[in-house]
Structure formats: C-alpha cells, structure tokens
Write a protein that holds these residues in place. Structure first.
Motif, PDB file in Angstrom:
ATOM      1  N   GLY A 163      41.528  36.481  45.970  1.00 44.51           N
ATOM      2  CA  GLY A 163      42.670  37.081  45.594  1.00 44.51           C
ATOM      3  C   GLY A 163      42.725  36.922  44.083  1.00 44.51           C
ATOM      4  N   TYR A 179      49.714  35.182  44.895  1.00 45.00           N
ATOM      5  CA  TYR A 179      49.125  34.869  46.224  1.00 45.00           C
ATOM      6  C   TYR A 179      47.653  33.894  46.297  1.00 45.00           C
ATOM      7  CZ  TYR A 179      52.637  37.798  48.533  1.00 45.00           C
ATOM      8  OH  TYR A 179      54.019  38.170  49.089  1.00 45.00           O
ATOM      9  N   TYR A 237      58.277  32.745  52.907  1.00 45.27           N
ATOM     10  CA  TYR A 237      57.914  31.846  52.336  1.00 45.27           C
ATOM     11  C   TYR A 237      58.797  30.500  52.928  1.00 45.27           C
ATOM     12  CZ  TYR A 237      55.405  33.621  48.170  1.00 45.27           C
ATOM     13  OH  TYR A 237      54.183  34.102  47.442  1.00 45.27           O
ATOM     14  N   ILE A 254      48.926  30.588  45.751  1.00 40.38           N
ATOM     15  CA  ILE A 254      49.461  29.975  46.615  1.00 40.38           C
ATOM     16  C   ILE A 254      48.410  29.280  47.589  1.00 40.38           C
ATOM     17  CG2 ILE A 254      51.066  30.379  48.733  1.00 40.38           C
ATOM     18  CD1 ILE A 254      52.495  32.037  46.723  1.00 40.38           C
ATOM     19  N   LEU A 255      47.500  30.264  47.949  1.00 43.77           N
ATOM     20  CA  LEU A 255      46.487  29.998  49.150  1.00 43.77           C
ATOM     21  C   LEU A 255      45.586  28.800  48.595  1.00 43.77           C
ATOM     22  CD1 LEU A 255      45.530  33.477  50.330  1.00 43.77           C
ATOM     23  CD2 LEU A 255      46.852  31.757  51.584  1.00 43.77           C
ATOM     24  N   ALA A 304      51.034  40.334  42.464  1.00 51.08           N
ATOM     25  CA  ALA A 304      50.817  39.906  43.619  1.00 51.08           C
ATOM     26  C   ALA A 304      49.403  39.176  43.953  1.00 51.08           C
ATOM     27  CB  ALA A 304      50.899  41.023  44.474  1.00 51.08           C
ATOM     28  N   THR A 319      53.681  30.469  39.214  1.00 50.87           N
ATOM     29  CA  THR A 319      54.728  31.638  39.383  1.00 50.87           C
ATOM     30  C   THR A 319      55.458  31.576  37.967  1.00 50.87           C
ATOM     31  OG1 THR A 319      54.620  31.333  41.803  1.00 50.87           O
ATOM     32  CG2 THR A 319      56.312  32.705  40.677  1.00 50.87           C
TER      33      THR A 319
END
Length: 436
Positions: A200, A220, A63, A223-224, A216, A282
């Motif tokens: 995801g 992710y 990160y 984030i993407l 996870a 998160t």
C-alpha cells in the motif's frame, strides 16, 4: 451454562466493568456514525449531503467495528486469564471445554447487551452533535433533518454482541488449549498485514500530487503495518528484552517479570502500537495536506473538508479506544499481580523497588510500542510527503509525534504506577493470603 453465566455476572459485577465499558463505548461509536446512514436515507436529502453522510458513516463505521473487536478482545483476554484457577476448577468438577466456552461467551453476550442498551441514549446525542458538525462545516445542507433509526440500532446491536461473543470465544479457546502449539493463524495474519501494508505505501508513488485519492494508499498502508506489528507484539517484545541492558534491583525485577508475561503483555502492546502508528501517520499526512492547500491559495473543496473531518474523527476514535483498551488491560493485569507484589516484598524487596520495577516495565512497553508504531507511521507519511510536496519528512511531523508519545507514555505509566501504588497499600502478608 447460560444461566450460570448470568449468575456470575450478577454476583461479581466488578469483574465485568472493563468489558462493559468497552462494549458501551463501542456501541456508542458504531451507532453514532451509522445514524448518518439513517439520515442520508431520509426522503428529500440532496445527493451531495447524502454522499458526505454515507462516506463518513462507511469509513468511520468500518474503523469503529474493528476497534470494538480489538478493545473487547483485549479486555476479555485479560479477564479470562485472571480466571484460570476458576476455569480449571470447573474442568475438575466435570465441566467440558464446550460448556466452559458457552459460559464465558454467555457472560460476554449478557454484558454486551447491557452495554448496547446503555449506549442508545448517548449515541443519539452523539449522532446529533456529529451531524451538527457536518452542517456547520457546509458539508450537509441546512434543510436536512437528523434521524436515528433502524440502521444505527441494528448495527450497534449486532456488531457489539458479535464482537463480544467472538472475542470471548477466542479468549477462552486460548485459555483451554494448554500445551498445544498455537499462533499459526495469528502469525500468518501478521505477515499478510505487513506485506499488504508495504504494498500500500509503495503504491503511493504511482499517484500524482493532484490525485484526490493520494492519501488513501499511504494511510491504509500505515494502518495495516500497525496491525501487523501489533499481531507480532509478543515476538517484538521478546526481541527488545533480549537486547535490553538493565541494572539494579528494579531493573532485574522488571525484566524478569516481563519475560514471564510476554503473552499477557501483548494485549498492552497492541493498542500502543496501533495508537502510535495510526495517530502519528494520519495526523502528519493531514497536516501536510492542509499546508499544501494553504500554500496553493485555493480554498478547500467539499471533498477536502470531508477528508479532513474523517481523518480527525478517525484519529479521535483511535485515541479513545486505544487509551481505554490500554488502561483497562493494564489495570486488570496489574491488579491481578497483588500476590506477586506481596511475595516480592516478603522476599526482601522494598515498596519503592517494586514500584520502580513496574515503572521500568512501563517504560520498556512504551518504548517498544512507540518504536514500532513510529516505523509504521513513517512508512506511510514519508511516501505521501514525497509525492505531495518537495520535502521528505512532514514539516509538523516531529511535533505531532511528540504529542502522540506523551499521550501513550502518560496512559501506560500513569495507569501502571497508580494501580501498583494502590496494591502496595495492602500489607504483604495480607496480599499473599487474599490472592491465594
């Protein structure tokens, strides 16, 4: 050209302060966490302690590398755009695009090297403090000694220098490609990130509530999605402006300024969207996980403690970098508008109207960034909450989201208004004359 770059840095150090700050903090983060690799590789370290240290270093180090590049790239892009007249003068004087590129990249590398050297001491202290946190939480044995060695130093050096050189190369390449169609790679990357992020978060439903890796794919994926929206920030801002109802002189000035600076302001929207999406997703998912463990009455395992520590540290890094990138970009972009503010005042706009216009711009940017960041956060948090619990929305999600929004708004509006107020202290005629 490298000699010219060094002279440019020495004669005008103020211009490179924001870049130096980004490189310095990036090197601190990268070396702090990679020092855990050095510690894990020491002789006699038990397997469980080595695993905890290596996991933290790998995840957060990855990160950190991404955030270093985004932070330096955003700052350098604003810097290069502010130097458009200077770069054009060099072209007219006979410098080739390749020579200009080497000069700008040389400046970035020189600043990155200085930032790396300044970061060694703070990174050593930060790595020891982080190591103490792992020991105090029981994730690392007391018999393990801290080490700051070659892995930390080499990773800090190469990541900082390469990120600065690559970001400078891309920034000057965009600035010198006038009149050409660009953005194909960026658009492709944006849609690829959105597709991968959607896949995801959807794959979260394939896990059970007891799976250790449940968080996870949702994390992710969020984030993407945030990265995809950030890369599409010019188009998103344009779409918002096309549907934005405004009234009054300040509103007219704000929308007019925003429409003419969509590409430049994408450097502000990117950290806003990333900060909102990643932080809200998160933190919300971690709150759901913590509440679920407490409700079950089972003490936290070492893996659960590792995951919680990693999540909190990752969010802390994102908050730090996004806020610094946002403040750097806004400060540089607003300072560059001294002539524009002077012209508006000479045309009849009052200082209050100019300040109000900047405030409206800040609100529009904040709303746009928060809106799409929230979409990314919900896309990750909702599937995780559905699978992990019987609820749909995270119980503490609204409170976490509100804190994230307040921080984003304070950073955006505070920086823009404070910088504009300082610009307005200069008489309008003097501001136009100095900027010219």
């Amino acid at each position: 050209m490298f000699t010219l770059a060094l002279r440019s840095v020495r004669r005008r150090p103020g211009r490179f302060t924001a870049t130096l700050l980004s490189a310095f903090l990036g090197a601190v983060v990268v070396m702090t966490f990679n020092s855990l690799h050095d510690t894990a590789a020491r002789p006699g370290v038990d397997t469980e302690s080595a695993s905890s240290l290596s996991t933290a270093a790998s995840v957060v180090g990855g990160y950190g590398t991404l955030l270093v590049f985004f932070s330096v790239a955003s700052t350098l892009t604003v810097n290069v755009r502010m130097r458009g007249a200077e770069l054009e003068l060099l072209r007219c004087s006979g410098a080739t695009p390749a020579q200009i590129t080497r000069m700008v990249v040389g400046e970035a590398v020189a600043v990155a090297l200085l930032g790396f050297l300044l970061a060694i001491g703070p990174a050593t202290l930060g790595g020891r403090a982080l190591f103490d946190v792992f020991q105090d939480s029981g994730q690392v044995a007391r018999s393990v000694d801290y080490s700051f060695g070659p892995v930390a130093l080499m990773s800090g050096f190469w990541i900082t220098v390469l990120a600065s050189a690559g970001a400078a190369f891309l920034a000057v390449r965009r600035a010198t490609r006038r009149g050409r169609r660009r953005g194909g790679v960026r658009t492709f990357s944006a849609y690829a990130a959105l597709v991968a992020g959607a896949a995801g978060v959807c794959s979260t439903f394939a896990f059970s509530a007891s799976d250790a890796a449940l968080m996870a794919p949702a994390a992710y994926g969020a984030i993407l999605l945030s990265v995809g929206f950030a890369l599409l920030s010019p188009r998103l801002l344009t779409a918002v402006l096309d549907r934005l109802p405004v009234a009054g002189a300040s509103g007219y000035l704000a929308v007019r300024a925003l429409r003419g600076r969509v590409e430049q302001l994408s450097g502000v929207l990117m950290p806003l969207i990333m900060f909102t999406g990643v932080a809200a997703a998160t933190l919300s998912m971690q709150a759901v996980e913590t509440d679920a463990i407490q409700a079950s009455g089972i003490p936290k395992s070492v893996d659960a403690k590792n995951l919680e520590t990693l999540n909190l540290v990752v969010v802390g890094i994102i908050v730090l970098f996004c806020c610094i990138t946002l403040i750097n970009s806004l400060y540089a972009a607003t300072s560059f508008r001294a002539r524009e503010f002077g012209q508006q005042r000479l045309a009849g706009a009052t200082p209050g109207q100019v300040l109000g216009a900047v405030g409206v711009e800040g609100v529009v940017l904040t709303v746009t960034g928060v809106l799409f960041g929230t979409v990314a956060a919900l896309a990750g948090a909702v599937p995780f909450t559905v699978v992990r619990t019987d609820a749909v929305l995270p119980g503490r999600g609204p409170g976490i989201w509100l804190v994230v929004v307040v921080v984003a708004a304070a950073a955006t509006l505070g920086t823009a208004l404070a910088t504009t107020r300082r610009m307005l202290r200069v008489p309008a005629v003097e501001a136009v004359g100095l900027a010219a």
